[in-house]
Every structure is written in structure tokens, then in C-alpha cells.
Design an enzyme around this catalytic site. Structure first.
Site, PDB file in Angstrom:
ATOM      1  N   ILE A 170       4.313   2.503  -5.646  1.00 17.14           N
ATOM      2  CA  ILE A 170       3.377   2.722  -4.547  1.00 17.14           C
ATOM      3  C   ILE A 170       3.564   1.592  -3.538  1.00 17.14           C
ATOM      4  O   ILE A 170       3.513   0.414  -3.898  1.00 17.14           O
ATOM      5  CB  ILE A 170       1.928   2.759  -5.058  1.00 17.14           C
ATOM      6  CG1 ILE A 170       1.750   3.923  -6.040  1.00 17.14           C
ATOM      7  CG2 ILE A 170       0.947   2.909  -3.889  1.00 17.14           C
ATOM      8  CD1 ILE A 170       0.427   3.906  -6.774  1.00 17.14           C
ATOM      9  N   ARG A 172       2.702   0.285   0.693  1.00 15.26           N
ATOM     10  CA  ARG A 172       1.911   0.572   1.886  1.00 15.26           C
ATOM     11  C   ARG A 172       2.848   1.104   2.966  1.00 15.26           C
ATOM     12  O   ARG A 172       3.937   0.581   3.196  1.00 15.26           O
ATOM     13  CB  ARG A 172       1.141  -0.650   2.356  1.00 15.26           C
ATOM     14  CG  ARG A 172       1.947  -1.719   3.040  1.00 15.26           C
ATOM     15  CD  ARG A 172       1.018  -2.818   3.567  1.00 15.26           C
ATOM     16  NE  ARG A 172       1.724  -3.772   4.391  1.00 15.26           N
ATOM     17  CZ  ARG A 172       1.665  -5.083   4.243  1.00 15.26           C
ATOM     18  NH1 ARG A 172       0.935  -5.612   3.278  1.00 15.26           N
ATOM     19  NH2 ARG A 172       2.318  -5.880   5.065  1.00 15.26           N
ATOM     20  N   GLU A 291      -5.322  -6.550   2.151  1.00 16.94           N
ATOM     21  CA  GLU A 291      -4.586  -6.544   0.892  1.00 16.94           C
ATOM     22  C   GLU A 291      -5.508  -6.915  -0.259  1.00 16.94           C
ATOM     23  O   GLU A 291      -6.639  -7.336  -0.062  1.00 16.94           O
ATOM     24  CB  GLU A 291      -3.400  -7.517   0.978  1.00 16.94           C
ATOM     25  CG  GLU A 291      -2.256  -7.000   1.845  1.00 16.94           C
ATOM     26  CD  GLU A 291      -1.440  -5.919   1.147  1.00 16.94           C
ATOM     27  OE1 GLU A 291      -1.795  -5.516   0.015  1.00 16.94           O
ATOM     28  OE2 GLU A 291      -0.446  -5.467   1.725  1.00 16.94           O
TER      29      GLU A 291
END
Length: 493
Positions: A170, A172, A291
Site C-alpha cells: 500500500i 500513498r 502521515e
């Protein structure tokens, strides 16, 4: 408990809707630019999100401004109780459950039907009016974000030198234009990053699919990292073990790659070689996105994915998360717990009772280890277990050791152990100069000029266990063990 069989996002939603307090939805219009995340911050984000926030239900937004035919679900995994329900296990045993799954993989298989659910609707980049910004209702977490972010995109790619080796992670992904995404790859921490490095050396694009809106087991399995899942281990096999049936994959329509067959959205594209752009290229904010440690970092230079197609289910559901939320804690932290349990159990069976990747560390920085000393020679082994934890998960920064009578999931109980079974001068073990995580601002040369470079940390063990030969001296008061449901059946049912 519902008997719903979960194998995709829709069946997962059906399950949590059947559990009181685990799901809410709204038909009130919400702006995906900052507002959607601002609402969920108060409803159930938790994690390292700025207070006030709380652990709460998953939330469906049915009316997205600028996207009249779209819905967005957020927070599916933002509760340990909800994650356990979705996997059919106990919240306190999630680490052990994940550990067993990663050791007993069930490999993915090809979809057998005529048409994969994720390809019910097809949009090709060459089609007139094709625009990712209109097709994908990706939220902008804050008004400072570099742009709209896909935060629950499962990237699937293969080794360009050996296509039989594939992996999922995964990342961003920021929507940059009508047909481009930028992708942040943590240096040295992801297998797709290794594939991309090989493709760049060959001066070739790397075909990549991005599946969004999935069975929660897939997102949780994707959080495993080396050494627990070395290069060549496809984490979809761990997801198969969690469900005891293989994940189904389909062939993409424009690239030679696979995607999750029952995803809500699939983006097909190519990761372009030797091209880097500022992550905030389309907005110029200078920032990236929130984050997991709780801050928004500067926008770095990032590679670009040239999108060739978007395929969806009919009436697709966009799935999103807030970067510092409790949802990230579970996607990162449960594989951390399982990895530590796996390594320590192999080295010293039966000694480590449990592990908790505490939310304050975003699932990465802090782990609480519950260790049982049974014989005099166990003294000191608890610290060996902590050293093994650092080996199992390289981004771990702090380990707190507690005894079997301390509830590691209760922060107050852990702090009680810190205050009554810990002396800073003899029970603090520091390991300086070790690589940790680049997003920790205290690991920057500007914070500590003694560091050799950013991302280097002092890993620390806080040994809050009582000495074995003094156990009797440290015993807690013993209360009657009764069933309170006899007096308060509604409260303790």
C-alpha cells in the site's frame, strides 16, 4: 455475531452494519477537500490524529460534492474490536491470529467467471473526457495536502526480471492530472520499490495495478514486511490464510498485470522510469499529506504512474483512511505484532505471552511486550525478547516490557508498571545509531547534530518487569474473582 461470510468490501460492510455501534452513514453533502476527513476526525479517527478525536464507528458518506454518483467509506479498520469481528477472532488475539496466517499461506488464484466484478464498468484513458479527478472521489485530508490522495490503494506489480514473482503493498498515491498519479515509495522498505529499481535500470516502465475497496483481510495482510515476508512472498497468500480461501485475481485489460477481482475500483497504469516530480506539483502547497506519526511532511520528489484505464464495479464505493488514524495503526501494527510473536516464539517458545503495537506509535514506533518469567534463568530473557522485536520489525523505536499481571492493552496499567517496576538508571537500555523510520522528525540531524543522517534513531528498551527473585515483593493485591454480570447483567453481558 452475524454469520455473514466476508470476502470483499460489501460483505464486510454488511457484517459491521449488523454490530451495534460499528457503522454510521450520512446523506448530508460533504466536500472531499478537507471536510470529509475533518468530520471523521471527530467521529472515529483516533490514532495520532490531533485531539479532539476518538475511536468510533466506520462512516459512509453518501453525498460527495462534485461526485454525485459516488460514496466514500472511511474507518473500516479504525477499531480493534471491529477488526477482530471482521476476521472472526478475539481483539486481544489478533497478533497471534495474524502470525498463524502468515506461516500458513494460501496462494491467490485466477478468477474463474466470465467477467470480474471490478470490470463491470470500464473507462480507458483514450476515451473522450477521461479524467481521474472526476472518476475517483479521493479525499484531500487537509487543506494543505499536495492534492487528492488514494490512501487505500493496493499496488500489485511483478519483478521485471522474473514475472513469476509478484507482490502487493500500500502506497500513498496523489492524483496529479487527468491521467497521472504520483507514488511515494519508502526507500528500501517495499518490494515494489525493488521491482521499480530493476525496471529503471532496464529503462522500462513497470506495469502496476491499484485495487481499491477490498476485503479487510487483504489490507491487513499487505502490512507485513521483511524479514517476516521476504522478497518473493506475496502477502495476498496471507490474506487467503486469514479467510481460509484464496484471493481471486483477474487480468487487467490494458497492461500485463493482475488485480483483485472483487475490488470496487482498479486503476491500471505504468510506473514510468527515471521521472521524478514534486509531489505537490498540481497545488504548490509545499506539503504532502498527514502521515502516521501525526505530522504533515514536506512534498518530496516522486515517480509518476501514467494511467491507462480505470475499471469499477457498478455503483462503486471509494475506500479511504486518514493517515495518522487508528486505521493505520491496525494495518501497520497487527503485522508488527505478528512478526514479533513469530520471531520470539521461535527463539524462546512460551515466554512471550502477547504483543501490542501501541496506537501512540502509529503501529510502528512502539511495542509493548508481555513476558512471563517462570524460572530464575528467565531473568534477562525479557530483554533478549526486546532485541528480537527490533530484529523482527526494523522501524520499531521503543519497546516496553511488562509482566503477565499487567494488561498490555490498558495504557494506565502499563504506565503503572513504568512507575512501580522501573528505574531509569538500571532499566533503560539504549541502542544508538540504528536505522529506523524517515518520518520521525526527532531522527533528523537538525534535531540531533550527532546523527550520521536522517532516519537514524536511538532504539530504547524500557524494562518494566519485576526481578524474578523479588516477585513476591511486587505482587499486586488479590481481589475476589467474581462474575459482575450477576449484579449488572446489562453492563457485563
Amino acid at each position: 455475531m452475524s454469520d455473514v461470510k466476508v470476502n470483499d468490501l460489501r460483505s464486510a460492510l454488511e457484517l459491521i452494519k449488523s454490530i451495534p455501534g460499528e457503522y454510521v452513514e450520512t446523506d448530508v453533502e460533504v466536500d472531499p477537500r478537507g471536510e470529509l476527513s475533518g468530520v471523521y476526525r471527530h467521529v472515529g479517527a483516533a490514532g495520532t490524529v490531533m485531539r479532539p478525536t476518538q475511536v468510533g464507528p466506520a462512516m459512509m458518506f453518501n453525498n460527495i460534492k462534485g461526485h454525485p454518483d459516488s460514496r466514500v467509506i472511511i474507518g473500516m479498520l479504525a477499531s480493534r474490536k471491529r477488526v477482530a469481528a471482521l476476521l472472526g477472532t478475539d481483539p486481544k488475539q489478533l497478533g497471534w491470529y495474524m502470525k498463524d496466517a502468515v506461516k500458513n499461506p494460501i496462494n491467490p488464484v485466477d478468477f474463474k467467471g466470465e467477467q470480474a466484478p471490478c470490470q463491470e464498468v470500464v473507462y480507458r484513458a483514450e476515451d473522450e473526457g477521461f479524467d481521474l479527478r472526476k472518476l475517483i472521489p479521493a479525499p484531500t485530508n487537509t487543506l494543505e495536502d499536495a492534492g487528492p490522495y488514494i490512501t487505500m490503494g493496493l499496488c500489485y506489480a511483478s519483478d521485471p526480471e522474473d514475472p513469476s514473482v509478484s507482490d502487493v503493498t500500500i502506497h500513498r498515491l496523489c492524483i496529479q492530472s487527468e491521467n497521472e498519479l504520483s507514488m511515494w515509495i519508502t526507500p528500501g522498505a517495499r518490494h515494489i520499490g525493488a521491482f521499480y529499481e530493476k525496471a529503471e535500470k532496464l529503462d522500462k516502465p513497470l506495469p502496476i495495478s491499484i485495487s481499491i475497496g477490498l476485503d479487510p483481510a487483504i489490507y491487513l495482510a499487505a502490512g507485513f514486511e521483511p524479514p517476516t515476508t521476504p522478497l518473493g512472498y506475496n502477502e495476498l497468500a496471507c490474506a487467503g490464510a486469514l479467510r481460509q480461501e484464496p484471493v481471486e485475481l483477474c487480468n487487467c485489460i490494458t497492461i500485463g498485470e493482475k488485480a483483485v477481482a472483487n475490488a470496487e475500483y482498479v486503476i491500471e497504469g505504468e510506473l514510468l522510469p527515471k521521472i521524478r516530480v514534486p509531489e505537490d506539483r498540481s497545488t504548490g502547497t509545499g506539503k504532502a499529506m498527514p502521515e502516521f506519526p501525526g505530522q504533515t511532511g514536506p512534498a518530496p520528489m516522486v515517480p509518476i504512474i501514467r494511467v491507462k484505464a480505470v475499471t469499477t464495479r457498478k455503483n462503486p464505493i471509494m475506500q479511504s483512511t486518514i493517515g495518522p488514524s487508528e486505521e493505520h495503526v491496525h494495518m501497520a501494527g497487527l503485522p508488527t505484532e505478528a512478526s514479533i510473536l513469530n520471531l520470539v516464539e521461535t527463539a524462546m517458545p512460551g515466554k512471550l505471552l502477547n504483543v501490542y503495537a501501541h496506537p501512540s506509535g502509529g503501529g510502528k514506533y512502539m511495542a509493548i511486550l508481555q513476558f512471563k518469567k517462570s524460572v530464575p534463568s528467565d531473568e534477562g530473557r525479557q530483554r533478549q525478547a526486546a532485541l528480537l522485536a527490533f530484529s523482527a520489525f526494523s522501524e520499531l523505536k521503543h519497546v516496553i516490557l511488562v509482566d503477565e499481571d499487567v494488561d498490555l492493552f490498558d495504557s494506565n496499567d502499563v504506565l503503572w508498571a513504568l512507575n512501580t517496576r522501573f528505574q531509569g538508571d538500571i532499566d533503560t537500555i539504549t541502542i544508538p545509531g540504528v536505522r529506523c523510520h524517515p518520518l520521525d522528525h526527532s531522527q533528523e540531524v537538525s534535531y540531533n547534530p550527532m546523527l550520521r543522517g536522517n532516519g537514524i534513531s536511538c532504539k530504547t528498551i524500557f524494562d518494566c518487569t519485576m526481578p524474578f527473585d523479588l516477585k513476591e515483593h511486587f505482587e499486586r493485591s488479590k481481589f475476589m474473582d467474581v462474575d459482575p454480570a450477576h449484579w449488572l447483567p446489562d453492563m457485563f453481558k
